[in-house]
Motif scaffolding. Structure first.
Motif, PDB file in Angstrom:
ATOM      1  N   ARG A  12      31.467  43.646  -8.041  1.00  0.00           N
ATOM      2  CA  ARG A  12      32.859  43.368  -7.688  1.00  0.00           C
ATOM      3  C   ARG A  12      33.190  44.165  -6.420  1.00  0.00           C
ATOM      4  O   ARG A  12      32.462  45.077  -6.041  1.00  0.00           O
ATOM      5  N   ASP A  13      34.297  43.848  -5.804  1.00  0.00           N
ATOM      6  CA  ASP A  13      34.732  44.595  -4.621  1.00  0.00           C
ATOM      7  C   ASP A  13      34.836  46.085  -4.915  1.00  0.00           C
ATOM      8  O   ASP A  13      34.534  46.923  -4.064  1.00  0.00           O
ATOM      9  N   GLU A  18      33.529  49.549  -2.815  1.00  0.00           N
ATOM     10  CA  GLU A  18      34.436  50.638  -2.446  1.00  0.00           C
ATOM     11  C   GLU A  18      33.969  51.950  -3.063  1.00  0.00           C
ATOM     12  O   GLU A  18      33.949  52.986  -2.394  1.00  0.00           O
TER      13      GLU A  18
END
Length: 81
Positions: free
Chosen positions: A49-50, A54
């Protein structure tokens, strides 16, 4: 990278202009990209996932369920209606 392919040549040129290095070797395992690739190898690319990207860039652990551990909890300001 095929230096006879105009798209590869352009990508290599702009990578250098932007300060990146194009490499065909795997990234170091302790780098953000290396950690993301190791996570994907273990859990599958569909698990990414994003938040994982990050967390990897910030040096935080990559968790299977997509949750992200941060330092102190964030405070939320409540606005009276």
């Amino acid at each position: 990278m095929d230096m006879n392919d105009p798209q590869d040549v352009g990508a290599a040129f702009w990578a250098q202009i932007l300060g990146f290095t194009v490499s065909e070797e795997p990234p170091p395992p302790d780098s953000a990209l290396g950690r993301v690739r190791a996570f994907a190898a273990e859990h599958g690319e569909d698990a990414l996932r994003d938040e994982h990207f990050e967390a990897a860039m910030e040096g935080r652990p990559l968790l299977r369920d997509g949750t992200v551990r941060t330092g102190a909890p964030k405070r939320v300001a409540r606005v009276a209606a």
